[in-house]
Design an enzyme around this catalytic site. Structure first.
Site, PDB file in Angstrom:
ATOM      1  N   CYS A   1     -16.386  -8.672   5.822  1.00 43.05           N
ATOM      2  CA  CYS A   1     -16.364  -9.029   7.248  1.00 43.05           C
ATOM      3  C   CYS A   1     -16.734  -7.790   8.039  1.00 43.05           C
ATOM      4  CB  CYS A   1     -14.991  -9.589   7.642  1.00 43.05           C
ATOM      5  SG  CYS A   1     -13.780  -8.333   8.072  1.00 43.05           S
TER       6      CYS A   1
ATOM      7  N   LYS B   1      -3.560   0.741  14.901  1.00 38.23           N
ATOM      8  CA  LYS B   1      -3.632   1.696  13.785  1.00 38.23           C
ATOM      9  C   LYS B   1      -4.326   2.983  14.238  1.00 38.23           C
ATOM     10  CE  LYS B   1      -6.074  -1.182  11.222  1.00 38.23           C
ATOM     11  NZ  LYS B   1      -7.069  -1.827  10.325  1.00 38.23           N
TER      12      LYS B   1
ATOM     13  N   CYS C   1      -7.799 -10.796   0.958  1.00 33.63           N
ATOM     14  CA  CYS C   1      -7.870 -10.410   2.370  1.00 33.63           C
ATOM     15  C   CYS C   1      -7.992 -11.646   3.261  1.00 33.63           C
ATOM     16  CB  CYS C   1      -9.058  -9.481   2.610  1.00 33.63           C
ATOM     17  SG  CYS C   1      -9.179  -9.061   4.362  1.00 33.63           S
TER      18      CYS C   1
ATOM     19  N   ARG D   1      -1.840   6.400   9.952  1.00 31.18           N
ATOM     20  CA  ARG D   1      -1.891   5.978   8.546  1.00 31.18           C
ATOM     21  C   ARG D   1      -1.995   7.208   7.643  1.00 31.18           C
ATOM     22  NH1 ARG D   1      -3.900   0.683   8.281  1.00 31.18           N
ATOM     23  NH2 ARG D   1      -3.065  -0.509  10.035  1.00 31.18           N
TER      24      ARG D   1
ATOM     25  N   LYS E   1      -6.121   6.715  12.575  1.00 23.72           N
ATOM     26  CA  LYS E   1      -6.560   7.334  11.320  1.00 23.72           C
ATOM     27  C   LYS E   1      -6.985   8.786  11.515  1.00 23.72           C
ATOM     28  CE  LYS E   1      -7.498   2.929   9.461  1.00 23.72           C
ATOM     29  NZ  LYS E   1      -8.521   2.048   8.894  1.00 23.72           N
TER      30      LYS E   1
ATOM     31  N   CYS F   1     -15.250  -3.284  -0.076  1.00 25.41           N
ATOM     32  CA  CYS F   1     -13.855  -3.524   0.311  1.00 25.41           C
ATOM     33  C   CYS F   1     -13.268  -4.607  -0.586  1.00 25.41           C
ATOM     34  CB  CYS F   1     -13.778  -3.938   1.772  1.00 25.41           C
ATOM     35  SG  CYS F   1     -14.364  -5.620   2.022  1.00 25.41           S
TER      36      CYS F   1
ATOM     37  N   ARG G   1       0.859  -1.198   0.000  1.00 30.42           N
ATOM     38  CA  ARG G   1       0.000   0.000   0.000  1.00 30.42           C
ATOM     39  C   ARG G   1       0.888   1.238   0.000  1.00 30.42           C
ATOM     40  NH1 ARG G   1      -3.827   0.036   4.999  1.00 30.42           N
ATOM     41  NH2 ARG G   1      -4.849  -1.673   3.885  1.00 30.42           N
TER      42      ARG G   1
ATOM     43  N   CYS H   1     -14.008  -1.983   6.361  1.00 28.33           N
ATOM     44  CA  CYS H   1     -13.044  -1.216   5.551  1.00 28.33           C
ATOM     45  C   CYS H   1     -13.702  -0.282   4.548  1.00 28.33           C
ATOM     46  CB  CYS H   1     -12.082  -2.166   4.849  1.00 28.33           C
ATOM     47  SG  CYS H   1     -11.080  -3.099   6.016  1.00 28.33           S
TER      48      CYS H   1
HETATM   49 FE1  SRM Z   1      -9.060  -2.103   6.381  1.00 22.49          FE
HETATM   50  C1  SRM Z   1      -7.674  -4.763   7.876  1.00 22.49           C
HETATM   51  C2  SRM Z   1      -8.177  -3.344   3.438  1.00 22.49           C
HETATM   52  C3  SRM Z   1      -9.737   0.888   5.066  1.00 22.49           C
HETATM   53  C4  SRM Z   1     -10.837  -1.258   9.234  1.00 22.49           C
HETATM   54  N1  SRM Z   1      -8.049  -3.761   5.855  1.00 22.49           N
HETATM   55  C5  SRM Z   1      -7.514  -4.715   6.670  1.00 22.49           C
HETATM   56  C6  SRM Z   1      -6.621  -5.665   5.861  1.00 22.49           C
HETATM   57  C7  SRM Z   1      -5.224  -5.131   5.897  1.00 22.49           C
HETATM   58  C8  SRM Z   1      -6.715  -7.151   6.247  1.00 22.49           C
HETATM   59  C9  SRM Z   1      -5.772  -7.678   7.299  1.00 22.49           C
HETATM   60  O1  SRM Z   1      -5.572  -7.051   8.359  1.00 22.49           O
HETATM   61  O2  SRM Z   1      -5.266  -8.780   7.080  1.00 22.49           O
HETATM   62  C10 SRM Z   1      -7.265  -5.497   4.453  1.00 22.49           C
HETATM   63  C11 SRM Z   1      -6.361  -5.795   3.255  1.00 22.49           C
HETATM   64  C12 SRM Z   1      -7.151  -6.482   2.188  1.00 22.49           C
HETATM   65  C13 SRM Z   1      -6.455  -6.637   0.913  1.00 22.49           C
HETATM   66  O3  SRM Z   1      -6.281  -7.790   0.460  1.00 22.49           O
HETATM   67  O4  SRM Z   1      -6.103  -5.648   0.276  1.00 22.49           O
HETATM   68  C14 SRM Z   1      -7.845  -4.109   4.575  1.00 22.49           C
HETATM   69  N2  SRM Z   1      -8.872  -1.346   4.633  1.00 22.49           N
HETATM   70  C15 SRM Z   1      -8.588  -2.044   3.507  1.00 22.49           C
HETATM   71  C16 SRM Z   1      -8.815  -1.202   2.266  1.00 22.49           C
HETATM   72  C17 SRM Z   1      -7.871  -1.514   1.117  1.00 22.49           C
HETATM   73  C18 SRM Z   1     -10.279  -1.382   1.846  1.00 22.49           C
HETATM   74  C19 SRM Z   1     -10.667  -0.868   0.501  1.00 22.49           C
HETATM   75  O5  SRM Z   1     -11.310  -1.643  -0.185  1.00 22.49           O
HETATM   76  O6  SRM Z   1     -10.358   0.256   0.142  1.00 22.49           O
HETATM   77  C20 SRM Z   1      -8.667   0.197   2.886  1.00 22.49           C
HETATM   78  C21 SRM Z   1      -7.254   0.700   2.891  1.00 22.49           C
HETATM   79  C22 SRM Z   1      -7.166   2.080   3.458  1.00 22.49           C
HETATM   80  C23 SRM Z   1      -5.822   2.733   3.337  1.00 22.49           C
HETATM   81  O7  SRM Z   1      -5.451   3.096   2.227  1.00 22.49           O
HETATM   82  O8  SRM Z   1      -5.164   2.929   4.361  1.00 22.49           O
HETATM   83  C24 SRM Z   1      -9.121  -0.080   4.305  1.00 22.49           C
HETATM   84  N3  SRM Z   1     -10.041  -0.448   7.070  1.00 22.49           N
HETATM   85  C25 SRM Z   1     -10.295   0.649   6.300  1.00 22.49           C
HETATM   86  C26 SRM Z   1     -11.268   1.479   6.939  1.00 22.49           C
HETATM   87  C27 SRM Z   1     -11.865   2.764   6.385  1.00 22.49           C
HETATM   88  C28 SRM Z   1     -11.024   3.968   6.706  1.00 22.49           C
HETATM   89  O9  SRM Z   1      -9.910   3.846   7.206  1.00 22.49           O
HETATM   90  O10 SRM Z   1     -11.495   5.069   6.439  1.00 22.49           O
HETATM   91  C29 SRM Z   1     -11.598   0.857   8.131  1.00 22.49           C
HETATM   92  C30 SRM Z   1     -12.683   1.330   9.143  1.00 22.49           C
HETATM   93  C31 SRM Z   1     -12.253   2.493   9.949  1.00 22.49           C
HETATM   94  C32 SRM Z   1     -11.498   2.044  11.149  1.00 22.49           C
HETATM   95  O11 SRM Z   1     -10.289   1.833  11.028  1.00 22.49           O
HETATM   96  O12 SRM Z   1     -12.122   1.850  12.186  1.00 22.49           O
HETATM   97  C33 SRM Z   1     -10.807  -0.348   8.203  1.00 22.49           C
HETATM   98  N4  SRM Z   1      -9.198  -2.863   8.318  1.00 22.49           N
HETATM   99  C34 SRM Z   1     -10.035  -2.404   9.295  1.00 22.49           C
HETATM  100  C35 SRM Z   1      -9.968  -3.284  10.421  1.00 22.49           C
HETATM  101  C36 SRM Z   1     -10.745  -3.124  11.754  1.00 22.49           C
HETATM  102  C37 SRM Z   1      -9.969  -2.299  12.718  1.00 22.49           C
HETATM  103  C38 SRM Z   1     -10.615  -2.254  14.077  1.00 22.49           C
HETATM  104  O13 SRM Z   1     -10.545  -1.228  14.714  1.00 22.49           O
HETATM  105  O14 SRM Z   1     -11.164  -3.259  14.532  1.00 22.49           O
HETATM  106  C39 SRM Z   1      -9.063  -4.315  10.073  1.00 22.49           C
HETATM  107  C40 SRM Z   1      -8.644  -5.510  10.928  1.00 22.49           C
HETATM  108  C41 SRM Z   1      -7.623  -5.167  11.964  1.00 22.49           C
HETATM  109  O15 SRM Z   1      -7.053  -4.083  11.998  1.00 22.49           O
HETATM  110  O16 SRM Z   1      -7.402  -6.047  12.771  1.00 22.49           O
HETATM  111  C42 SRM Z   1      -8.616  -4.024   8.746  1.00 22.49           C
HETATM  112 FE1  SF4 Z   2     -10.912  -7.646   4.570  1.00 24.10          FE
HETATM  113 FE2  SF4 Z   2     -12.917  -7.330   6.251  1.00 24.10          FE
HETATM  114 FE3  SF4 Z   2     -11.500  -5.223   5.471  1.00 24.10          FE
HETATM  115 FE4  SF4 Z   2     -13.110  -6.366   3.772  1.00 24.10          FE
HETATM  116  S1  SF4 Z   2     -13.748  -5.386   5.682  1.00 24.10           S
HETATM  117  S2  SF4 Z   2     -10.950  -5.777   3.361  1.00 24.10           S
HETATM  118  S3  SF4 Z   2     -12.984  -8.497   4.340  1.00 24.10           S
HETATM  119  S4  SF4 Z   2     -10.740  -6.899   6.686  1.00 24.10           S
END
Ligand code: SRM
Ligand code: SF4
Length: 585
Positions: A478, A212, A439, A144, A214, A433, A75, A482
């Site tokens: 899930c 993390k 993922c 981030r 944000k 997402c 990323r 995201c």
């Molecule tokens: Fe996310 C984890 C993809 C924005 C909440 N997110 C992941 C991971 C890295 C999976 C992992 O941990 O193994 C995913 C990678 C998938 C892949 O194969 O690419 C992933 N997140 C994404 C992206 C690419 C989704 C998208 O389709 O655009 C976004 C990348 C953002 C960036 O450029 O930095 C992405 N993730 C978000 C957002 C939205 C935001 O940030 O505005 C959220 C919700 C806001 C928040 O953080 O509360 C988000 N991602 C999570 C979480 C839950 C965190 C939590 O507090 O519980 C995880 C899981 C974790 O961290 O354990 C996660």
């Molecule tokens: Fe993966 Fe869940 Fe984030 Fe979708 S919402 S990219 S399934 S961690």
């Protein structure tokens, strides 16, 4: 809802960070061994370098008993989503040479590559570095990418907030030299903050943040960044062309677990107002409060939202003010927020134009007649527009002269790329997402499933006469959220084997959470389940009412009982339910 009590034992990831010598661990040795992957502690440390170790989950199913083949998601960190044409073209080149031939625009205005092999990581990161792009701190327990409204109107307030986004993002980059030693052989990257002689990480310390973190900045009245879902949300406050400062919102976040009620999405609390001169100090101070008080034993409760939930906004503000040595001003009034997509042609105000394109679920690829990657490359090579990624996974082509507008459109059309005006409103307002196959946390499909669901929704909406009603539809594989599903009008959140929870009642402008309406709905029944709600909305909404607002006004329980009554009677006679609807006015 109570958060779990803290225990004293730090989580395993805390030990990995503490023993890593500032994000080095044994990554250098592992990078050059014969394996196609890194060990567990390596995997954790790689995140701070912007890398996720993954495997193709489709292939795993077919190849039980055989060794998994690993590859990497990388990323890049793009503050406010702003790229030069050259930087875009470098991403495009690398996607073709080292990744799976696609680029993924993320919901935080970054690019992701998928499918890079271990042996190609160094070359990929080095070439990005030469284009002044870093992946440092794009993932991991640090601040981030800082998101910010990217619209390129010639307006000093917009320019300032985009500058502030970059300053905050650069200031909060990890300062360890590990990234450069490992990937770039000690060469200097201009974006990185200078290394400190005495203290390697003056802000983060040896163990970085508990989780993390944000940050996003909203332009007055424009909430394309979903400012309430961030650890820190800043809403710009302006008077004409003067930026007065920012309202500060803290403790938002989306992630939860379906079965653990002590995990939940949360909207941030507004705690005060700061001037442009104060904003960096205040942001850094908030980060240090989370650094020192965030939960380091249970990663499920380590986000700052749980600290806010536990302490309340008043105690949190008091602690921030104690560290600052001065008080935040009371919040300033701001115009109502809207989630603006910035699609279509817009005059920038300097004689040039920008074109906002809708990128379906952020995936830039060539597939069949839709040659999105080639078409964008052709336009960017020939017309050299600026490129801006949006938090709605879309892309803006900027600085286009009036003379070039038609030729840009024609080039896109030659590659089968639709303009936003060719697309349905529901598609343009949808997000999904990544989910499967890359993922590791996905329970269901999202990016690959949503297009068919949107197709079916388009048919229903047209039949119901609702095709012109804008509302946000978001799908995730899930409950981690995201695609920020819990603020959407309508959301489908992956639950288990092709089944989703349907959420309704969020606000399109990102200021209210939605609620679960129906659990364990199979993907092929999602639209069927939503249809009666849409019909009810069409027949019983108030003038100008949005779908999410309507569902919120009635409440999930009332909706459930109305729909049950309607299906029992197998009629659309509303007499029996009108009393219930009337009560909610
Ligand atoms: Fe996310 C984890 C993809 C924005 C909440 N997110 C992941 C991971 C890295 C999976 C992992 O941990 O193994 C995913 C990678 C998938 C892949 O194969 O690419 C992933 N997140 C994404 C992206 C690419 C989704 C998208 O389709 O655009 C976004 C990348 C953002 C960036 O450029 O930095 C992405 N993730 C978000 C957002 C939205 C935001 O940030 O505005 C959220 C919700 C806001 C928040 O953080 O509360 C988000 N991602 C999570 C979480 C839950 C965190 C939590 O507090 O519980 C995880 C899981 C974790 O961290 O354990 C996660
Ligand atoms: Fe993966 Fe869940 Fe984030 Fe979708 S919402 S990219 S399934 S961690």
């Amino acid at each position: 809802m109570a958060t779990r009590p803290k225990t004293d034992a730090p989580s395993g990831v805390e030990a990995i960070k503490a023993n890593s010598n500032y994000l080095r661990g044994t990554l250098a040795e592992q990078l050059h061994n014969d394996l196609d992957h890194f060990d567990e502690s390596g995997k954790q440390l790689l995140k701070f370098h912007g890398l996720y170790q993954q495997h193709d989950r489709n292939q795993r199913k077919g190849a039980r008993g055989t060794e998994k083949t690993h590859s990497f998601m990388l990323r890049t960190r793009i503050p406010g989503g702003l790229l030069t044409p050259e930087q875009y073209l470098v991403h495009d080149d690398l996607a073709r040479r080292y990744a799976n031939g696609t680029l993924r625009v993320t919901t935080r205005q970054c690019f992701q590559f998928h499918g890079i092999l271990k042996g190609d990581l160094q070359a990929t990161i080095r070439e990005l570095n030469e284009a002044l792009i870093t992946s440092l701190g794009a993932c991991g327990d640090v601040v981030r990418n800082v998101a910010c409204c990217p619209a390129p109107y010639q307006d000093p307030v917009r320019e300032q907030i985009q500058r502030v986004a970059r300053i905050i993002s650069d200031h909060l980059l990890p300062r360890t030299r590990a990234y450069h030693e490992l990937w770039i052989d000690g060469e200097k990257v201009e974006l990185a903050a200078p290394a400190e002689e005495e203290v390697v990480e003056p802000i983060y310390g040896k163990t970085y943040l508990p989780r993390k973190f944000k940050i996003a900045i909203a332009y007055p009245g424009d909430n394309c960044v979903d400012v309430y879902t961030q650890d820190i949300g800043l809403v710009a406050v302006a008077e004409g062309e003067t930026l007065l400062g920012f309202n500060v919102i803290v403790g938002g976040g989306m992630g939860m677990n379906h079965t653990k009620v002590d995990t939940f999405p949360r909207l941030g609390d507004l705690i005060g107002f700061v001037t442009p001169e104060q904003v960096l100090q205040v942001v850094e101070t908030i980060v240090t409060v989370q650094r020192d008080h965030g939960n380091r034993s249970d990663r499920k409760h380590a986000r700052m939202k749980y600290l806010l939930h536990e302490w309340g906004a008043d105690r949190f503000r008091t602690e921030v003010e104690r560290r600052l040595g001065w008080k935040l001003q009371p919040p300033a009034p701001t115009p109502p927020l809207e989630n603006k997509l910035h699609h279509g042609w817009h005059a920038q105000g300097d004689g040039r134009w920008f074109l906002g394109l809708s990128i379906e679920n952020g995936r830039i690829k060539d597939e069949g007649a839709l040659r999105l990657r080639s078409g964008l490359r052709a336009v960017i090579e020939r017309f050299r527009p600026g490129v801006r990624l949006t938090p709605n996974q879309d892309l803006l082509l900027t600085d286009i002269t009036q003379e070039d507008m038609l030729a840009v459109e024609n080039t896109l059309r030659e590659h089968g790329i639709p303009l936003p005006s060719d697309l349905s409103l529901v598609q343009r307002h949808s997000l999904a997402c990544v989910a499967l196959p890359t993922c590791g946390l996905a329970l269901t499909e999202a990016e690959r499933a949503l297009p068919a669901v949107i197709d079916a929704l388009e048919v229903e909406l047209a039949q119901l006469g609702l095709a012109d009603e804008p509302f946000t539809v978001r799908m995730t594989g899930c409950p981690n959220g995201c695609a920020r599903p819990y603020v959407a009008d309508l959301a489908f959140v992956g639950r288990s084997a092709d089944a989703y929870v349907i959420f309704v009642g969020g606000a399109s402008n990102g200021t209210r959470l939605n609620q679960p309406y129906k659990d364990l709905v199979k993907r092929d029944r999602l639209v069927e389940e939503v249809r009666p709600l849409l019909q009810l909305y069409r027949d019983r909404r108030l003038p100008g009412e949005r779908f999410g607002d309507f569902c919120h006004r009635l409440g999930v329980e009332t909706l459930q009982s109305i729909i049950a009554q309607l299906s029992e009677k197998e009629t659309s006679d509303y007499v029996a339910i009108d009393a219930a609807v009337a009560l909610k006015r």
